[in-house]
Motif scaffolding. Structure first.
Motif, PDB file in Angstrom:
ATOM      1  N   SER A  58     -11.013   2.242   1.417  1.00  0.00           N
ATOM      2  CA  SER A  58     -10.394   0.944   1.152  1.00  0.00           C
ATOM      3  C   SER A  58      -9.026   0.890   1.846  1.00  0.00           C
ATOM      4  CB  SER A  58     -10.240   0.718  -0.342  1.00  0.00           C
ATOM      5  OG  SER A  58      -9.411   1.722  -0.875  1.00  0.00           O
ATOM      6  N   ASN A  60      -5.092  -0.941   1.824  1.00  0.00           N
ATOM      7  CA  ASN A  60      -4.116  -1.731   1.079  1.00  0.00           C
ATOM      8  C   ASN A  60      -2.959  -2.055   2.020  1.00  0.00           C
ATOM      9  OD1 ASN A  60      -1.413  -1.638  -0.623  1.00  0.00           O
ATOM     10  ND2 ASN A  60      -3.038  -2.471  -1.883  1.00  0.00           N
ATOM     11  N   GLU A  62       0.661  -4.385   2.572  1.00  0.00           N
ATOM     12  CA  GLU A  62       1.706  -5.177   1.915  1.00  0.00           C
ATOM     13  C   GLU A  62       2.465  -5.989   2.961  1.00  0.00           C
ATOM     14  OE1 GLU A  62       5.386  -3.367   0.149  1.00  0.00           O
ATOM     15  OE2 GLU A  62       4.394  -3.928  -1.720  1.00  0.00           O
ATOM     16  N   SER A  96       6.249  -3.003  -4.844  1.00  0.00           N
ATOM     17  CA  SER A  96       5.337  -2.278  -5.724  1.00  0.00           C
ATOM     18  C   SER A  96       6.009  -1.172  -6.555  1.00  0.00           C
ATOM     19  CB  SER A  96       4.196  -1.679  -4.903  1.00  0.00           C
ATOM     20  OG  SER A  96       4.722  -0.951  -3.835  1.00  0.00           O
ATOM     21  N   GLU A 129      -0.053  -8.638  -1.242  1.00  0.00           N
ATOM     22  CA  GLU A 129      -0.881  -7.436  -1.050  1.00  0.00           C
ATOM     23  C   GLU A 129      -2.313  -7.821  -0.736  1.00  0.00           C
ATOM     24  OE1 GLU A 129       1.278  -4.132  -3.877  1.00  0.00           O
ATOM     25  OE2 GLU A 129      -0.844  -4.537  -4.158  1.00  0.00           O
ATOM     26  N   ASP A 131      -5.943  -6.151  -0.751  1.00  0.00           N
ATOM     27  CA  ASP A 131      -6.759  -4.990  -1.129  1.00  0.00           C
ATOM     28  C   ASP A 131      -8.136  -5.188  -0.532  1.00  0.00           C
ATOM     29  OD1 ASP A 131      -5.112  -3.302  -2.742  1.00  0.00           O
ATOM     30  OD2 ASP A 131      -5.066  -4.945  -4.199  1.00  0.00           O
TER      31      ASP A 131
END
Lengths: 155, 300
Positions: A58, A60, A62, A96, A129, A131
């Motif tokens: 995955s 992620n 920002e 975060s 963000e 994801d």
């Protein structure tokens, strides 16, 4: 013999077309042009362009932008690619590493566009963000996401 | 069946088999199951690019537009003061790519400042200087899209239309620089625009006391911090970045002494009240003037 040669040419061309098109999907200019009208009546502030290959892990990402008190904002997320799963989008008022941060928007990007509008209570940096879950079939797939930020003066 | 017919049939069969094999080899589904060496190389390059962009802090920063900053200042009382903007004749002084990019930024801020203050002749002069630098940088296609320059000239007396056009030019410029992997130029242009915008606003505050505008000037600390971060990220790549970074850091050092920074909470970037005192404005303006003088003369 001529026919075989012709067939080979067709196949090689098709092959080339397929292999290059997989990596030429992030046509940012086309994506932006096609959605420019969706920004109205907001004026363009800035943009973030992200392209990634999703495989067995995955991702992620920002993205940070500054929002000013006294202005309203429209965030327009544009998507293009072979990836079929939903890209999760969250907008926060802080980075975060702050436990006190608040989520301003949450949504998914599975089709061409998603939109969010907000009016910041104070001037500051805001955080978006993405994801991106791993590809279900474990095959590398290209995804392109453009974020357009528009602003408008409040009365 | 004659021999000729048999031969023809054999040829057709052979072609059909060959076609089937080739068609199977060409099928997209087959591509997905196994990436070719070229594709793997491209994937590696893309992953590497993503990693470089993330650069440890896993974040991207979206720069605002010079028009947006001008708009905030205008709403807070930014007035037009004659003789402040960078003269269009200075565009000849920008001889290298870096100073041309800075020049585009300076004129972008000036055009926005003039447009929102209905200064038609000055708007046109600054826009022409900007366009000339864009031509020299090889990014004139930005203006060709949707005939933006022609639209600008035709609508010179209509503020709302000009604001729309400036917004479109910025969008075209950003997408052009992104597609051509020239993000560093976007950072350079914005740095020039930010310094010019700050200079114009601080001069207004100095000449006409304005608490709201000085608060808005204070808020720009956030943008400054982000430009400094962006320049640090790319400082090894571009010749002019280290000098520009040094100058912007010297502005940040001045901000760091302001009360809204020294009195901020531990978990805040700055305190909510970003009011700046007269003395602080004076120090800031002096520093901005010093750096801007270098920029407008192309000597950075």
């Amino acid at each position: 013999m001529k026919k075989i040669f012709l067939l080979l040419i067709i196949c090689i061309s098709a092959n080339l077309l397929i292999s290059t098109s997989a990596y030429a999907q992030c046509e940012f200019k086309k994506m932006v042009k096609a959605n420019k009208s969706n920004m109205k009546p907001y004026k363009y502030s800035g943009a973030a362009y992200n392209d990634f290959i999703i495989s067995n892990e995955s991702i992620n990402i920002e993205i940070e932008f500054t929002a000013y008190a006294g202005q309203k904002f429209r965030l327009l997320f544009l998507y293009s690619g072979k990836y079929n799963d939903e890209v999760k989008i969250s907008v926060y008022d802080r980075k975060s590493n702050f436990k006190t941060r608040k989520k301003i928007y949450e949504g998914g990007l599975a089709s061409a566009t998603a939109k969010s509008e907000f009016e910041p209570p104070k001037t500051g940096n805001y955080f978006i963000e993405y994801d991106v879950p791993a590809s279900a079939d474990n095959k590398g797939k290209v995804a392109c996401v453009v974020l357009l930020v528009g602003y408008q003066e409040t009365e | 069946m004659t021999n000729n017919k048999k031969n023809s049939l054999m040829k057709i069969r052979s072609l059909f088999v060959l076609f089937s094999v080739l068609l199977f080899a060409c099928h997209p589904e087959n591509k997905e199951t196994q990436l070719s060496e070229d594709e793997l190389n491209m994937e590696a390059a893309l992953v590497e690019k993503t990693a470089q962009e993330l650069d440890g802090d896993h974040s991207f920063y979206i720069l605002p537009s010079p028009l947006q900053i001008a708009s905030i200042f205008k709403k807070s009382g930014l007035a037009y003061l004659p003789g402040l903007i960078n003269p269009s004749s200075n565009s000849k002084k920008y001889t290298v790519s870096f100073s041309k990019s800075i020049g585009i930024g300076l004129y972008s801020a000036d055009v926005a400042y003039c447009v929102i203050n209905n200064q038609t002749q000055e708007s046109m002069n600054s826009m022409k200087a900007l366009k000339q630098l864009a031509d020299e940088m090889g990014i004139s296609s930005v203006f060709e899209s949707d005939a933006l320059m022609t639209r600008f000239e035709r609508n010179i007396a209509k503020e709302d239309s000009l604001v729309e056009i400036l917004s479109d030019i910025q969008m075209e410029l950003d997408v052009f620089l992104e597609e051509n992997e020239q993000k560093h130029i976007a950072i350079t242009i914005f740095s020039g625009a930010w310094i010019e915008s700050m200079y114009l606003a601080s001069k207004t505050v100095q000449s006409k006391k304005n608490g709201v505008l000085s608060k808005r000037l204070g808020e720009q600390y956030i943008i400054l911090s982000n430009i400094v971060k962006a320049l640090k990220k790319h400082k090894e790549e571009i010749a002019g970045f280290p000098a520009l970074l040094k100058d912007l850091e010297s502005i940040k050092q001045i901000f760091d002494q302001f009360s809204f920074i020294t009195n901020k909470g531990a978990d805040e970037e700055m305190s909510e009240n970003t009011g700046v005192s007269d003395e602080e404005i004076k120090t800031l303006t002096t520093k901005l003037e010093e750096i801007r003088t270098k920029l407008i003369n192309g000597t950075i």
